[in-house]
Enzyme design. Structure first.
Site, PDB file in Angstrom:
ATOM      1  N   HIS A 156      38.446  36.868  29.461  1.00  0.00           N
ATOM      2  CA  HIS A 156      37.631  36.671  30.676  1.00  0.00           C
ATOM      3  C   HIS A 156      38.518  36.548  31.917  1.00  0.00           C
ATOM      4  O   HIS A 156      38.136  35.902  32.888  1.00  0.00           O
ATOM      5  CB  HIS A 156      36.748  35.418  30.574  1.00  0.00           C
ATOM      6  CG  HIS A 156      35.998  35.306  29.287  1.00  0.00           C
ATOM      7  ND1 HIS A 156      34.736  35.828  29.106  1.00  0.00           N
ATOM      8  CD2 HIS A 156      36.346  34.761  28.092  1.00  0.00           C
ATOM      9  CE1 HIS A 156      34.334  35.587  27.866  1.00  0.00           C
ATOM     10  NE2 HIS A 156      35.303  34.952  27.220  1.00  0.00           N
ATOM     11  N   LYS A 283      53.941  45.592  53.098  1.00  0.00           N
ATOM     12  CA  LYS A 283      53.134  46.091  51.985  1.00  0.00           C
ATOM     13  C   LYS A 283      53.904  47.018  51.043  1.00  0.00           C
ATOM     14  O   LYS A 283      54.738  47.808  51.450  1.00  0.00           O
ATOM     15  CB  LYS A 283      51.909  46.858  52.516  1.00  0.00           C
ATOM     16  CG  LYS A 283      50.863  45.986  53.151  1.00  0.00           C
ATOM     17  CD  LYS A 283      50.233  44.965  52.210  1.00  0.00           C
ATOM     18  CE  LYS A 283      49.184  45.551  51.309  1.00  0.00           C
ATOM     19  NZ  LYS A 283      48.032  46.088  52.022  1.00  0.00           N
TER      20      LYS A 283
END
Ligand code: ARG
Length: 459
Positions: A156, A283
């Site tokens: 999960h 980035k």
């Protein structure tokens, strides 16, 4: 170029209709398969005395020279032809005159196109198997490198139990190995030659279909001529295998994207597989993994498109089937491109084992092992589970890990706790005690690595 069926059509041929009908712009990719098939066909015609042996030789060598001229660039595909079959035959006739017209004896474009697609599909399956094996090897090598790197395993997307990065990577290697199996299996079923089925009913000429099939590397022939020209199951099977490859690639890509985020920082992707931002200098975007994930839709879409095209088609050939090509070509190109990128992306990836270990320490992922500790001392598992749950709650409230709690604190929950509990819940212990077959212990991961290497070698 003149249409093969010209003379039957009445009036002006509408240009839009002509281009709508034509397939040369995409089926030109089949030109070498078409020539290879035609050479085998003409050899069979000669052997059977359907045409003279000398004529067969002349046609075969003219076909070879067409191939050579295409390779050298001396000849270009004329896109005004209706399709690749028309182009090859008309070029042959331009070169040989009337003799060229004998090539199409005892065949139809229906069995010809079925043959070309099978040859192309077989080659594509082989190439894809090769690319998959390289990826399996890259994953296996990485797994070896990081077989002892402890990280959290997830369910999960919640931290669950400690595993190793090597174990995690082996899982993907097994997925791609199953994809190899699916392609090999599909290849076995597709490797029956349709040539000689003619338009649909077979032919009155004394052909030798099996001889022609063996020249082209087939294991046999399709046993029903209607089936030979109308079957596209093999494309569906390959597209199903491609779809699953894409799904596997997209699951792996998703993890690469997650792991390279600042929230995880489990891995560093090589600069070659990331891009910068036009405005944010910090980035390092995992574009190639994202694109691989994104292309899954195209491949799965191809499977649906092919199935839908085939649905409800009456026997035997229908023009709808011309649609099989762009669908298949796009999916094959996409899957091969994704695999080609994924292998070096994995090979050049570096793991931040410190970050992995840090995260593994923070999620109470040794709680199961704490419960198992009590169980081994005779406490029923459900009871041990409850006690451990209470301990986790207390530790979390105090912002501590299970290792931080003192023996006194443990004893307050259950008198059976002794100081060997710390050894039992050490992450390394948790990993290396999981020696059940296929488990995460380094000794088991080593076995998985050996299995993977052996299977790759023996494909
Ligand atoms: N371009 C056609 C295709 O790809 C070739 C077969 C044509 N056959 C026919 N009966 N019109 O399907």
């Amino acid at each position: 170029m003149a249409k093969l069926w010209e003379g039957l059509a009445s009036g002006e041929i509408n240009r839009a209709a002509e281009s709508f009908n034509a397939s040369i712009s995409f089926d030109k990719r089949l030109i070498f398969e078409d020539i290879e098939g035609s050479i085998a066909h003409v050899q069979m015609l000669g052997k059977q005395g359907i045409i003279e042996e000398a004529e067969a030789k002349e046609i075969a060598s003219a076909l070879l020279s067409i191939k050579e001229d295409l390779v050298s660039g001396a000849l270009a595909v004329d896109e005004t032809a209706e399709d690749v079959h028309t182009f090859v035959e008309q070029t042959l006739t331009e070169r040989l005159g009337a003799l060229g017209k004998k090539l199409h004896t005892a065949r139809s474009r229906n069995d010809q196109v079925a043959l070309d697609m099978k040859l192309f599909a077989r080659k594509t399956a082989e190439e894809t198997i090769g690319l998959l094996l390289s990826l399996v090897s890259a994953l296996t090598d990485k797994a070896e490198e990081y077989k002892g790197a402890v990280m959290s395993g997830y369910t999960h997307l919640q931290r669950a139990q400690p595993i190793t990065f090597g174990h995690h990577l082996c899982c993907y290697a097994f997925q791609f190995l199953r994809d190899v199996g699916r392609l090999k299996d599909a290849k076995k079923r597709l490797n029956l030659s349709p040539i000689g089925c003619a338009a649909l009913a077979g032919t009155t000429y004394p052909t030798d279909r099996r001889f022609e099939a063996s020249l082209l590397g087939f294991d046999g022939i399709t046993e029903n001529s209607l089936d030979g020209v109308s079957d596209r199951d093999y494309l569906v099977e390959l597209l199903a295998a491609f779809s699953l490859i894409s799904v596997h690639l997209s699951r792996l890509s998703e993890e690469l994207v997650l792991w390279s985020s600042w929230e995880f920082k489990y891995i560093e992707l090589s600069q070659d597989f990331t891009t910068g931002s036009s405005i944010m200098p910090q980035k390092k975007n995992p574009d190639l993994a994202e694109l691989t994930r994104g292309k899954t839709g195209r491949v799965v879409g191809s499977l649906v498109a092919m199935l839908t095209m085939l649905k409800s088609l009456p026997l035997a050939y229908n023009k709808d089937m011309q649609e099989d090509k762009e669908i298949f070509f796009d999916a094959a190109d996409t899957v091969k491109a994704c695999l080609t990128i994924m292998t070096p992306m994995i090979a050049s990836m570096k793991a931040r084992t410190d970050k992995m270990l840090q995260a593994a320490k923070e999620g109470f992922i040794n709680a199961t092992d704490l419960a198992d500790y009590l169980t081994k001392k005779g406490v029923p598992f459900r009871e041990a589970y409850k006690i451990t749950g209470a301990i986790v709650k207390t530790a979390a409230a105090e912002n501590k890990t299970l290792e931080d709690l003192s023996l006194e604190e443990y004893k307050a929950f259950n008198a059976l706790f002794e100081k060997d509990l710390y050894e039992a819940i050490a992450l390394e212990t948790c990993v290396n005690k999981r020696t059940s077959e296929g488990g995460t212990a380094v000794s088991e991961v080593e076995k998985q690595i050996a299995i993977l290497r052996e299977r790759v070698k023996n494909v």
